[in-house]
Write a protein that holds these residues in place. Structure first.
Motif, PDB file in Angstrom:
ATOM      1  N   GLU A 152       0.674  -0.984   0.030  1.00 47.17           N
ATOM      2  CA  GLU A 152      -0.010  -0.003  -0.275  1.00 47.17           C
ATOM      3  C   GLU A 152       0.908   1.217   0.047  1.00 47.17           C
ATOM      4  OE1 GLU A 152      -3.525   2.139   2.551  1.00 47.17           O
ATOM      5  OE2 GLU A 152      -2.673   0.034   3.226  1.00 47.17           O
ATOM      6  N   SER A 153       1.895   1.266   0.506  1.00 46.40           N
ATOM      7  CA  SER A 153       2.939   2.287   0.798  1.00 46.40           C
ATOM      8  C   SER A 153       3.623   2.634  -0.758  1.00 46.40           C
ATOM      9  CB  SER A 153       3.863   2.025   2.013  1.00 46.40           C
ATOM     10  OG  SER A 153       3.441   2.136   3.024  1.00 46.40           O
ATOM     11  N   LEU A 154       3.848   1.502  -1.388  1.00 49.36           N
ATOM     12  CA  LEU A 154       4.424   1.543  -2.782  1.00 49.36           C
ATOM     13  C   LEU A 154       3.429   2.048  -3.591  1.00 49.36           C
ATOM     14  CD1 LEU A 154       6.500   1.206  -4.906  1.00 49.36           C
ATOM     15  CD2 LEU A 154       5.804  -1.115  -4.982  1.00 49.36           C
ATOM     16  N   ASN A 155       1.855   1.799  -3.555  1.00 46.75           N
ATOM     17  CA  ASN A 155       0.986   2.125  -4.066  1.00 46.75           C
ATOM     18  C   ASN A 155       0.824   3.851  -4.058  1.00 46.75           C
ATOM     19  OD1 ASN A 155      -1.173   2.419  -5.772  1.00 46.75           O
ATOM     20  ND2 ASN A 155      -2.796   1.347  -4.718  1.00 46.75           N
ATOM     21  N   GLU A 156       0.752   4.136  -2.827  1.00 44.01           N
ATOM     22  CA  GLU A 156       0.621   5.713  -2.642  1.00 44.01           C
ATOM     23  C   GLU A 156       1.888   6.357  -3.254  1.00 44.01           C
ATOM     24  OE1 GLU A 156       0.048   5.996   1.572  1.00 44.01           O
ATOM     25  OE2 GLU A 156      -1.969   5.311   1.563  1.00 44.01           O
ATOM     26  N   ALA A 157       3.183   5.966  -3.049  1.00 41.55           N
ATOM     27  CA  ALA A 157       4.299   6.558  -3.510  1.00 41.55           C
ATOM     28  C   ALA A 157       4.061   6.651  -4.896  1.00 41.55           C
ATOM     29  CB  ALA A 157       5.530   5.654  -3.088  1.00 41.55           C
ATOM     30  N   MET A 158       3.716   5.498  -5.758  1.00 36.27           N
ATOM     31  CA  MET A 158       3.654   5.416  -7.279  1.00 36.27           C
ATOM     32  C   MET A 158       2.658   6.587  -7.750  1.00 36.27           C
ATOM     33  SD  MET A 158       3.098   2.641  -9.908  1.00 36.27           S
ATOM     34  CE  MET A 158       1.511   2.163  -9.301  1.00 36.27           C
ATOM     35  N   ASP A 159       1.597   6.792  -7.122  1.00 40.32           N
ATOM     36  CA  ASP A 159       0.481   7.614  -7.446  1.00 40.32           C
ATOM     37  C   ASP A 159       0.752   9.164  -7.041  1.00 40.32           C
ATOM     38  OD1 ASP A 159      -2.599   8.103  -8.083  1.00 40.32           O
ATOM     39  OD2 ASP A 159      -2.281   9.317  -6.320  1.00 40.32           O
ATOM     40  N   GLU A 191      11.347   6.090  -7.048  1.00 36.94           N
ATOM     41  CA  GLU A 191      12.618   5.545  -6.344  1.00 36.94           C
ATOM     42  C   GLU A 191      13.239   6.436  -5.107  1.00 36.94           C
ATOM     43  OE1 GLU A 191      15.674   4.340  -8.975  1.00 36.94           O
ATOM     44  OE2 GLU A 191      14.624   2.437  -9.685  1.00 36.94           O
ATOM     45  N   GLY A 192      13.263   7.823  -5.610  1.00 37.92           N
ATOM     46  CA  GLY A 192      13.527   9.001  -4.526  1.00 37.92           C
ATOM     47  C   GLY A 192      12.725   9.028  -3.445  1.00 37.92           C
ATOM     48  N   ILE A 193      11.073   8.535  -3.529  1.00 35.24           N
ATOM     49  CA  ILE A 193      10.024   8.761  -2.558  1.00 35.24           C
ATOM     50  C   ILE A 193      10.395   7.500  -1.702  1.00 35.24           C
ATOM     51  CG2 ILE A 193       7.769   8.603  -2.116  1.00 35.24           C
ATOM     52  CD1 ILE A 193       7.375  10.305  -4.659  1.00 35.24           C
ATOM     53  N   ILE A 194      10.624   6.477  -2.117  1.00 31.95           N
ATOM     54  CA  ILE A 194      10.497   5.091  -1.177  1.00 31.95           C
ATOM     55  C   ILE A 194      11.863   4.779  -0.557  1.00 31.95           C
ATOM     56  CG2 ILE A 194       8.578   3.967  -2.860  1.00 31.95           C
ATOM     57  CD1 ILE A 194      10.931   2.281  -3.883  1.00 31.95           C
ATOM     58  N   GLU A 195      13.102   5.433  -0.928  1.00 32.63           N
ATOM     59  CA  GLU A 195      14.284   5.269  -0.497  1.00 32.63           C
ATOM     60  C   GLU A 195      14.215   5.403   0.953  1.00 32.63           C
ATOM     61  OE1 GLU A 195      19.030   6.285  -1.360  1.00 32.63           O
ATOM     62  OE2 GLU A 195      17.315   7.086  -2.265  1.00 32.63           O
ATOM     63  N   ILE A 201      12.170  -3.333  -1.058  1.00 29.93           N
ATOM     64  CA  ILE A 201      11.763  -3.564  -2.259  1.00 29.93           C
ATOM     65  C   ILE A 201      12.628  -2.945  -3.403  1.00 29.93           C
ATOM     66  CG2 ILE A 201       9.602  -4.097  -1.793  1.00 29.93           C
ATOM     67  CD1 ILE A 201       8.570  -1.692  -2.735  1.00 29.93           C
ATOM     68  N   GLN A 202      12.776  -3.526  -4.468  1.00 35.54           N
ATOM     69  CA  GLN A 202      13.508  -3.135  -5.720  1.00 35.54           C
ATOM     70  C   GLN A 202      12.646  -2.649  -7.057  1.00 35.54           C
ATOM     71  OE1 GLN A 202      16.783  -5.230  -6.911  1.00 35.54           O
ATOM     72  NE2 GLN A 202      17.399  -3.707  -8.303  1.00 35.54           N
ATOM     73  N   VAL A 203      12.429  -1.655  -7.441  1.00 36.64           N
ATOM     74  CA  VAL A 203      11.639  -1.433  -8.486  1.00 36.64           C
ATOM     75  C   VAL A 203      12.208  -1.886  -9.751  1.00 36.64           C
ATOM     76  CG1 VAL A 203      10.408   0.443  -9.714  1.00 36.64           C
ATOM     77  CG2 VAL A 203      10.653   0.662  -7.436  1.00 36.64           C
ATOM     78  N   MET A 204      11.661  -2.690 -10.317  1.00 34.14           N
ATOM     79  CA  MET A 204      12.304  -3.340 -11.718  1.00 34.14           C
ATOM     80  C   MET A 204      11.978  -2.729 -12.973  1.00 34.14           C
ATOM     81  SD  MET A 204      13.750  -5.858  -9.991  1.00 34.14           S
ATOM     82  CE  MET A 204      14.357  -6.652 -11.585  1.00 34.14           C
TER      83      MET A 204
END
Length: 373
Positions: A152-159, A191-195, A201-204
């Motif tokens: 869910e955190s990744l989803n919000e960061a991507m949005d 990548e800058g937001i989730i670091e 996790i690693q964004v492929m």
């Protein structure tokens, strides 16, 4: 009437009869009766063999319940009394039940998470954008415990990253030529937001699906996209035409340059030849000017008359012109045998005396000499 009131002859729930109230039975007596039934005798306690058997069975059950397996694509996160203890590699392992807890995490599976929405572009247009991010877990411990819900955190960061990039891009680039740049910028922003959060996790990859304008203005944008495609097609056709014409033009230029160089060399060599000829002729002219001059005149007239088929000769200023049809003479010579004619008479006005040319030459030489003197 209660069972223990005076005069009640009912049964006592504790087994007392006749009104003799002796209270509830003793627990020691109950255990003795049970031990007597199971032990076969009236021993004074629970059989030691049974207790040991029950304990052994419980220990075996407890030991077997701690055996577990970690798959090849997984890593096991072990907690001991609720605190991180270690990571387990793939294979069979054992844990202390009620003491250790194991959470297997797949680290090889490529996971996919979509994001979409209506977003505002930099030129204040609304566009529907869809994007999918592919990622995998690289740190099981961080994935499980650094945040409450990493997906869910990744989803919000991507949005958030997608809306930021779309908000700094014009709509034409999003719909046509700038899609690849939007994808790269979104990945870098994500990548800058989730670091800082350490999601483990690693964004492929980040895939930007075809964006589209709102349905109300879709036709107008389709026309604009068609116009841009036509423009690109015309540019490609022009470039192809240029690639076709340019080598041909270069070849023509090179050929003309070679012809010019050849003409220059020919004229130069001819001029040099003429100069050399006149240089060789100069000593002869200095030795015999009249003879040399006459010879040059005769050679020149021979060249002139050699390239023409008609010759007009002045008959010494008597007002008549003698015509010599060389073309017909040549034609008769090629078609039939030449006819013999009598030699011209000296008094014949239609003939050319043999000495008339010599006389004219002498007169010309005298006039030239007088002019030079």
């Amino acid at each position: 009437m209660a069972w223990n009131e005076p005069g009640n002859k009912g049964k006592d729930p504790w087994g007392n009869r006749g009104g003799n109230d002796q209270g509830p039975p003793d627990l020691d007596q109950v255990f003795r009766k049970l031990s007597g039934r199971f032990g076969g005798g009236g021993g004074g306690g629970v059989s030691t063999g049974i207790v040991l058997g029950v304990l052994a069975l419980a220990a075996i059950t407890w030991f077997l319940s701690g055996i577990y397996k970690i798959e090849e694509a997984e890593r096991g996160v072990v907690l001991r009394f609720g605190e991180f203890y270690e990571l387990r590699e793939p294979g069979l392992h054992w844990k202390a039940t009620f003491v250790d807890q194991v959470y297997p995490v797949n680290i090889n599976n490529i996971r996919e998470l979509p994001a979409s929405g209506m977003m505002l572009t930099m030129d204040e247009n609304v566009v529907a954008v869809e994007m999918k991010v592919q990622y995998r877990v690289v740190d099981p411990r961080a994935y499980l415990f650094n945040v409450t819900n990493p997906d869910e955190s990744l989803n919000e960061a991507m949005d958030s990253a997608l809306r930021y990039v779309i908000g700094h891009t014009i709509m034409d680039d999003i719909l046509t030529t700038g899609r690849e740049q939007v994808r790269q910028d979104t990945r870098e922003e994500l990548e800058g937001i989730i670091e800082p959060y350490g999601l483990g996790i690693q964004v492929m990859d980040v895939n930007l699906l075809p964006a589209r304008p709102p349905e109300e203005v879709k036709d107008a944008f389709d026309d604009a996209i068609s116009a841009q495609e036509d423009e690109e097609r015309f540019v490609r056709e022009a470039e192809a035409y240029a690639r076709e014409i340019e080598p041909r033009a270069r070849g023509q230029v090179q050929r003309m340059e070679q012809e010019a160089n050849a003409y220059r060399d020919r004229v130069t060599l001819e001029a040099e030849g003429e100069v050399a000829r006149f240089v060789q002729l100069l000593p002869q002219y200095q030795a015999a000017p009249d003879v040399t001059r006459d010879r040059l005149y005769l050679e020149t007239m021979e060249k002139v008359y050699g390239s023409t088929s008609k010759v007009m000769v002045d008959t010494e200023g008597n007002g008549s012109m003698f015509y010599l049809p060389l073309d017909k003479i040549v034609g008769q010579g090629a078609g039939q045998a030449p006819q013999r004619t009598a030699p011209p008479q000296m008094n014949d006005s239609s003939s050319l005396p043999s000495n008339s040319f010599n006389n004219r030459r002498n007169v010309r030489n005298d006039s030239v000499r007088q002019g030079r003197n």
